[in-house]
Design an enzyme around this catalytic site. Structure first.
Site, PDB file in Angstrom:
ATOM      1  N   HIS A   1     -11.213  -2.057   3.887  1.00  0.00           N
ATOM      2  CA  HIS A   1     -10.996  -1.709   5.300  1.00  0.00           C
ATOM      3  C   HIS A   1     -11.643  -0.390   5.684  1.00  0.00           C
ATOM      4  CE1 HIS A   1      -8.166   0.524   2.976  1.00  0.00           C
ATOM      5  NE2 HIS A   1      -7.887   1.266   4.032  1.00  0.00           N
ATOM      6  N   ASP A   2     -12.183   0.323   4.708  1.00  0.00           N
ATOM      7  CA  ASP A   2     -12.833   1.619   4.977  1.00  0.00           C
ATOM      8  C   ASP A   2     -14.343   1.534   4.896  1.00  0.00           C
ATOM      9  OD1 ASP A   2     -10.386   3.500   3.056  1.00  0.00           O
ATOM     10  OD2 ASP A   2     -10.441   3.023   5.201  1.00  0.00           O
TER      11      ASP A   2
ATOM     12  N   GLU B   1      -6.285   4.245  -5.562  1.00  0.00           N
ATOM     13  CA  GLU B   1      -7.537   4.573  -4.884  1.00  0.00           C
ATOM     14  C   GLU B   1      -7.891   5.991  -5.295  1.00  0.00           C
ATOM     15  OE1 GLU B   1      -7.602   5.956  -0.983  1.00  0.00           O
ATOM     16  OE2 GLU B   1      -9.460   4.972  -0.445  1.00  0.00           O
TER      17      GLU B   1
ATOM     18  N   ASP C   1      -2.711   4.915  -2.270  1.00  0.00           N
ATOM     19  CA  ASP C   1      -3.681   5.602  -1.417  1.00  0.00           C
ATOM     20  C   ASP C   1      -4.028   6.994  -1.961  1.00  0.00           C
ATOM     21  OD1 ASP C   1      -5.063   5.495   1.175  1.00  0.00           O
ATOM     22  OD2 ASP C   1      -3.792   7.211   1.678  1.00  0.00           O
TER      23      ASP C   1
ATOM     24  N   ASP D   1       0.864  -1.181   0.000  1.00  0.00           N
ATOM     25  CA  ASP D   1       0.000   0.000   0.000  1.00  0.00           C
ATOM     26  C   ASP D   1       0.907   1.239   0.000  1.00  0.00           C
ATOM     27  OD1 ASP D   1      -3.220   0.195   1.545  1.00  0.00           O
ATOM     28  OD2 ASP D   1      -2.171   1.801   0.463  1.00  0.00           O
TER      29      ASP D   1
HETATM   30  O1  TEU Z   1      -9.032   6.446   2.256  1.00  0.00           O
HETATM   31  C1  TEU Z   1      -9.334   7.574   1.457  1.00  0.00           C
HETATM   32  C2  TEU Z   1     -10.706   8.056   1.703  1.00  0.00           C
HETATM   33  O2  TEU Z   1     -11.311   8.647   0.854  1.00  0.00           O
HETATM   34  C3  TEU Z   1     -11.283   7.865   3.050  1.00  0.00           C
HETATM   35  O3  TEU Z   1     -11.791   9.118   3.437  1.00  0.00           O
HETATM   36  C4  TEU Z   1     -12.390   6.840   2.957  1.00  0.00           C
HETATM   37  O4  TEU Z   1     -13.044   6.928   1.723  1.00  0.00           O
HETATM   38  C5  TEU Z   1     -13.407   7.133   4.019  1.00  0.00           C
HETATM   39  O5  TEU Z   1     -12.726   7.118   5.219  1.00  0.00           O
HETATM   40  C6  TEU Z   1     -14.506   6.067   3.970  1.00  0.00           C
HETATM   41  O6  TEU Z   1     -15.341   6.227   5.129  1.00  0.00           O
HETATM   42  C7  TEU Z   1      -7.635   6.146   2.262  1.00  0.00           C
HETATM   43  C8  TEU Z   1      -7.428   4.903   3.110  1.00  0.00           C
HETATM   44  O7  TEU Z   1      -8.091   3.801   2.490  1.00  0.00           O
HETATM   45  C9  TEU Z   1      -7.983   5.194   4.475  1.00  0.00           C
HETATM   46  O8  TEU Z   1      -7.913   4.031   5.303  1.00  0.00           O
HETATM   47  C10 TEU Z   1      -7.134   6.311   5.091  1.00  0.00           C
HETATM   48  O9  TEU Z   1      -7.709   6.679   6.333  1.00  0.00           O
HETATM   49  C11 TEU Z   1      -7.116   7.548   4.172  1.00  0.00           C
HETATM   50  O10 TEU Z   1      -6.901   7.234   2.798  1.00  0.00           O
HETATM   51  C12 TEU Z   1      -5.957   8.457   4.578  1.00  0.00           C
HETATM   52  O11 TEU Z   1      -4.751   7.800   4.272  1.00  0.00           O
END
Ligand code: TEU
Ligand code: CA
Length: 559
Positions: free
Chosen positions: A327-328, A253, A196, A99
């Site tokens: 994971h989000d 992403e 990311d 990542d």
């Molecule tokens: O997430 C990017 C992002 O857009 C996040 O705001 C996510 O969509 C949102 O939290 C969903 O509820 C990436 C990573 O996947 C995330 O885990 C990190 O917290 C974020 O970037 C900052 O690095």
């Protein structure tokens, strides 16, 4: 061309290291835990592992705040542990992608520690500093996106936590530092990167105010960050200088990026990235508060979005990522299926069929192959995610929501839903750890776990194993052109995959009702064998009238 690129025939399994398997009894998942589970992943049949960040990090945002890009976070293990994991994975036929988090670093990174001291040191311009708060941007995790640094007497930008200062990609030195980090890992033999928030790298240098949406306290930074003026220039430079020199896969992403914009990242002739993650299907169940109003995803809207992406990526010679969860996000079977006792497994298999028969590279999030569900937390103290704790504070203190309503929203929406420990067996802590896990295990682990799944030939696990095997066996699943049928049907998702020699029809019932379905008369079947279904008594042959059981999924050859 990328016609037969290996990542077009691959299925990726996303491992969230912190929650996957704890090998040293500290309650936190680690690299040696992943090594132990390689045989499990080989049995599932996946091709690539995506590991969420494993680099040195204060863990403010679970590793998305990196303080040393060339060191393994000690709680996850040592560099030797990583090199052993990589060697053993390759030995077992698994690739590993890491990542890459380079929109921002941790505030503990040496670059930032220097940058915050003065305006005239070698690192002063590695980040984005202003004399005052020059716009209304808010951080994703609450508060203003601008934080004051006393020593330097200026404000720095952080689109995420204040411990995650945004790097200044306008600075060529920053870009070269990033390219060196890429080479460091690629030369170790990793097989690519998930990148990311890659769509946020280039900021509009006028830093315009953003719209205030979802009655948030601040403006959205997307106006000035998402798909900014130089993002494609930067990625083409990254590709030219580094990515093009390795046989790897890249997935960016790309928050706040529609299909047309995504074509600019993935059209292979532009030499940027192989594919992107979009979020268009992740916002269908939001209300004006930016969180779920209900936990139902409207199927017609979902079909429209998935079809838009299938069509666009096909047209632009790009490639799709396919996912329901990461994971989000909330867990797939709770959000898009039905996690009741009666329908959890059958709807999880339906969701797997619907996604894995599409064109693109499917991503399986750890536990999705078990039909794991959203967390069963009832108290805010059980939540660990910086975003969840901010949501709770903002909704109860500023937006006037009750604690109960806010906890209900978190049950539907929180990222912690996907971060509860992987459920291996019915022993204490679900076999994840000998110690108290960093986040509570879902109480349903006694029923939903790997051991039970492997002992049940009808489990979601073995169904996912079949879906993955089909993608490896049938070229039509990789190459067939996708065509949506019956767009306005609110219960059934029907689509074709059309090839020169073979074609498939995919029929998925997204409801708990039995539906007497009539296939669009335009579908002329020259063949009719069943490819796969989540019902053992599915009709062996395709027919234009089919009785679709609750959450029934049926795939037939039509040519
Ligand atoms: O997430 C990017 C992002 O857009 C996040 O705001 C996510 O969509 C949102 O939290 C969903 O509820 C990436 C990573 O996947 C995330 O885990 C990190 O917290 C974020 O970037 C900052 O690095
Ligand atoms: Ca551990």
């Amino acid at each position: 061309s990328n016609k037969t690129a290996w990542w077009k025939k691959s299925v990726v399994y996303q491992v969230y290291p912190k929650s996957f398997c704890d090998s040293n009894g500290d309650g936190i998942g680690d690299l040696n835990g992943i090594r132990k589970k390689i045989p499990y992943l080989v049995k599932l049949g996946v091709d690539v592992l995506w590991l969420n960040p494993i680099y040195a990090s204060p863990q403010v945002d679970n590793g998305y705040d990196i303080s040393n890009y060339r060191e393994i976070e000690p709680t996850f293990g040592t560099m030797e542990d990583f090199e052993n994991l990589l060697a053993e994975a390759h030995e077992a036929g698994l690739k590993i992608i890491l990542d890459l988090v380079v929109n921002h670093t941790s505030d503990q990174h040496p670059w930032f520690q220097e940058s915050r001291k003065s305006k005239d040191n070698p690192y002063s311009d590695y980040y984005i500093w202003k004399d005052e708060v020059i716009n209304n941007w808010g951080s994703s995790f609450g508060g203003s996106a601008w934080e004051y640094a006393e020593e330097r007497a200026q404000y720095y930008l952080h689109c995420f936590a204040k411990e995650q200062p945004d790097l200044n990609w306008e600075n060529p030195k920053v870009r070269q530092e990033v390219y060196d980090i890429l080479r460091f890992w690629l030369d170790k033999g990793i097989d690519g990167f998930r990148m990311d928030v890659i769509s946020l790298l280039s900021k509009d240098q006028s830093f315009p105010d953003g719209p205030v949406i979802q009655n948030k306290a601040y403006g959205s930074y997307y106006a000035g960050c998402a798909n900014g003026p130089r993002v494609h220039e930067f990625l083409q430079e990254m590709n030219r200088e580094v990515l093009s020199k390795y046989d790897i896969m890249t997935v960016g992403e790309a928050p706040h990026t529609n299909a047309d914009e995504a074509a600019l990242y993935t059209d292979e002739s532009r030499k940027e990235l192989n594919m992107v993650f979009h979020f268009d299907h992740m916002h269908l169940d939001y209300d004006e508060n930016g969180k779920y109003a209900t936990n139902r995803v409207p199927l017609v809207a979902l079909k429209k979005i998935m079809t838009q992406w299938q069509d666009k990526m096909h047209e632009c010679n790009g490639w799709n990522s396919l996912y329901w969860c990461n994971h989000d996000q909330a867990r797939a079977v709770t959000r898009f299926g039905n996690d009741s006792e009666e329908y959890r497994e059958i709807s999880a298999k339906m969701l797997g069929t619907c996604l894995h028969m599409m064109q693109g590279t499917p991503y399986i999030y750890e536990g999705e192959e078990l039909g794991m569900t959203n967390a069963d937390f009832t108290r805010i103290e059980e939540y660990k995610d910086v975003e969840a704790l901010d949501i709770f504070k903002d909704f109860t203190e500023r937006k006037g929501f009750s604690k109960e309503d806010t906890l209900h929203l978190l049950h539907l929406k929180s990222r912690d839903n996907a971060r509860t420990p992987m459920q291996w067996d019915a022993s204490e802590n679900a076999g994840f750890s000998e110690a108290q896990p960093w986040i509570r295990v879902n109480a349903n682990y006694k029923k939903i776990n790997v051991e039970n799944a492997l002992a049940d030939s009808d489990s979601v696990f073995y169904y996912y194993q079949k879906l993955i095997a089909l993608r490896h066996e049938l070229p039509i699943i990789t190459d067939g052109v996708y065509e949506l049928l019956d767009a306005e049907n609110e219960k059934i998702y029907a689509y074709l995959r059309k090839g020169e020699k073979e074609s498939l029809i995919v029929l998925c019932n997204f409801t708990d009702e039995t539906v007497e379905y009539e296939v669009d008369e335009s579908v002329k079947a020259e063949r009719s064998e069943l490819v796969i279904s989540n019902y053992k008594d599915a009709p062996e042959k395709f027919a234009s009238k089919i009785t679709m059981k609750p959450y029934g999924a049926y795939v037939y050859y039509t040519k």
